[in-house]
Design an enzyme around this catalytic site. Structure first.
Site, PDB file in Angstrom:
ATOM      1  N   ALA A  95      -2.043   5.804   0.641  1.00  0.00           N
ATOM      2  CA  ALA A  95      -3.197   4.908   0.780  1.00  0.00           C
ATOM      3  C   ALA A  95      -3.337   4.433   2.220  1.00  0.00           C
ATOM      4  CB  ALA A  95      -3.038   3.705  -0.152  1.00  0.00           C
ATOM      5  N   LEU A 118       0.864  -1.177   0.000  1.00  0.00           N
ATOM      6  CA  LEU A 118       0.000   0.000   0.000  1.00  0.00           C
ATOM      7  C   LEU A 118       0.905   1.234   0.000  1.00  0.00           C
ATOM      8  CD1 LEU A 118      -2.970  -0.519   2.517  1.00  0.00           C
ATOM      9  CD2 LEU A 118      -3.130  -0.100   0.066  1.00  0.00           C
ATOM     10  N   ASP A 119       0.683   2.136  -0.937  1.00  0.00           N
ATOM     11  CA  ASP A 119       1.495   3.346  -1.036  1.00  0.00           C
ATOM     12  C   ASP A 119       1.310   4.231   0.203  1.00  0.00           C
ATOM     13  OD1 ASP A 119       2.490   2.738  -3.609  1.00  0.00           O
ATOM     14  OD2 ASP A 119       0.635   3.480  -4.518  1.00  0.00           O
ATOM     15  N   PRO A 120       2.254   5.139   0.464  1.00  0.00           N
ATOM     16  CA  PRO A 120       2.131   6.027   1.631  1.00  0.00           C
ATOM     17  C   PRO A 120       0.819   6.810   1.666  1.00  0.00           C
ATOM     18  CG  PRO A 120       4.350   6.157   0.744  1.00  0.00           C
ATOM     19  CD  PRO A 120       3.559   5.323  -0.217  1.00  0.00           C
TER      20      PRO A 120
END
Length: 250
Positions: free
Chosen positions: A44, A40-42
């Site tokens: 998200a 999960l990207d920062p």
């Protein structure tokens, strides 16, 4: 001791930072091997599965699990990362026809090849794609594509947001991110682009998709007919049978 932890990752944290924070608060896991099937990207938030100990041997099985996301896509902008944590550019001012927008969103349903965003951790020749992007070496590689399937995509709402409110929300989110993600440069550019009073359209959609799907790439593709599109908010609400309502918050 659990074999799997359904962890709620907050905005601003990388998956590794979220896991390390959990270990600090739960010392019995401190020296246990951990990994996560699906980054999960920062920017998200939501469900992050954490595999403990021998469960890591089943990583391949967990990687195959379908996922569900609640995404908000902002129109009128593009960025090199396809979300707000990228160098933004303002697109041509276009009056968005809701009927046309709804039709294009529905057309995403199905199976197709998706180009992987250059600011991602997908590895080529042993290095993540973002390495080539940040060092101006994208000309040395071919951007890969991945076969994905959008099983269902539902429009939850469409609304407008003022430039002042948008700027406030973006800066607030970016300030939560640690490490070097070019935050200073990005914030300066957003301040410049949103200096005038304007209103922008955001669509909220619920997506059920196969593993490996980049929602950021969908935002970018969707925005091509509407002056650009980037991911404004992303919440992962389910991974396989693991749902957000059962997620453990740090």
């Amino acid at each position: 001791m659990k074999k799997i932890i359904n962890l709620y990752k907050s905005i601003g944290l990388t998956p590794l930072e979220a896991i390390n924070e959990y270990k600090k608060r739960n010392s019995e896991y401190k020296n246990k091997k951990t990994s996560y099937p699906g980054r999960l990207d920062p920017m998200a938030e939501g469900v992050l599965l954490v595999l403990i100990g021998d469960e890591n041997k089943k990583m391949r099985n967990y990687m195959k699990l379908d996922k569900e996301y609640l995404a908000e896509i902002l129109f009128g902008f593009s960025s090199d990362s396809h979300d707000i944590l990228g160098i933004p550019n303002k697109g041509e001012k276009i009056i968005i026809e809701i009927k046309k927008l709804k039709k294009k969103i529905k057309n995403f349903k199905g199976t197709y090849n998706q180009k992987i965003p250059v600011y991602s951790s997908f590895k080529i020749k042993g290095k993540p794609l973002f390495y080539y992007a940040r060092n101006n070496k994208l000309n040395e590689i071919e951007i890969p594509e991945i076969k994905i399937k959008i099983k269902n995509i539902i429009i939850k709402s469409i609304y407008e947001i003022s430039s002042s409110r948008l700027l406030k929300e973006i800066i607030k989110k970016i300030n939560l991110v640690k490490g070097d993600f070019r935050q200073s440069t990005i914030k300066k550019k957003w301040n410049y682009l949103l200096r005038e009073k304007e209103r922008f359209v955001i669509v909220k959609i619920l997506i059920n998709c196969s593993s490996g799907t980049y929602i950021r790439a969908i935002a970018d593709d969707l925005g091509k007919d509407f002056g650009g599109g980037i991911l404004f908010n992303l919440k992962r609400t389910r991974v396989g049978k693991y749902t957000i309502k059962d997620s453990m918050r740090i």
